[in-house]
Design a protein around this motif. Structure first.
Motif, PDB file in Angstrom:
ATOM      1  N   GLN A  29       1.266  16.962  24.340  1.00 48.37           N
ATOM      2  CA  GLN A  29       0.016  17.697  24.498  1.00 48.37           C
ATOM      3  C   GLN A  29      -1.170  16.767  24.314  1.00 48.37           C
ATOM      4  N   SER A  31      -5.688  16.507  24.979  1.00 46.89           N
ATOM      5  CA  SER A  31      -6.919  17.283  25.094  1.00 46.89           C
ATOM      6  C   SER A  31      -7.646  16.913  26.382  1.00 46.89           C
ATOM      7  N   LYS A  48      -3.151  23.817  20.956  1.00 42.57           N
ATOM      8  CA  LYS A  48      -2.221  23.929  22.088  1.00 42.57           C
ATOM      9  C   LYS A  48      -0.777  23.988  21.588  1.00 42.57           C
TER      10      LYS A  48
END
Length: 118
Positions: A29, A31, A48
């Motif tokens: 994950q 950003s 997330k």
């Protein structure tokens, strides 16, 4: 293959979540906050992870292991400040944090997580 394999979300390139043999595996994950500092990007990424774990029927309390990549180890203290808030109230998972070149220049942090399935 033992157990049922379930894949959730993602794209033609990768699945966002894979659940197998009692474990939830999340894709890395990052950003999309192009101007976000390490604290903002870390909060975004950990949110997330929370959302994906919830989608898989798991949670932060069920985390087994987390791998963190930073574009610059100078961001280690800032990321750790957000991490410490994020894991407060739960027994933290095992963790590794290393520096790595990122796929996009605005990525400051990437997180991969494995959790127990409920």
């Amino acid at each position: 293959m033992t157990g049922t394999l379930r894949k959730i979300g993602g794209s033609a390139r990768f699945s966002a979540i894979a659940v197998h043999n009692g474990q939830v595996h999340l894709a890395g994950q990052v950003s999309q906050l192009k101007d976000g500092d390490i604290e903002a990007q870390s909060r975004d990424v950990f949110a997330k992870v929370d959302a994906l774990l919830t989608e898989a029927g798991s949670s932060r309390e069920d985390l087994i292991s987390v791998q963190i990549w930073l574009a610059d180890m100078a961001d280690y203290a800032g990321m750790n400040a957000v991490w410490d808030e994020w894991v407060s109230g739960v027994t933290p998972p095992t963790r590794v944090c290393v520096e790595a070149r990122m796929a996009q220049p605005h990525y400051r942090v990437e997180v991969l997580a494995i959790a127990a399935a409920r």
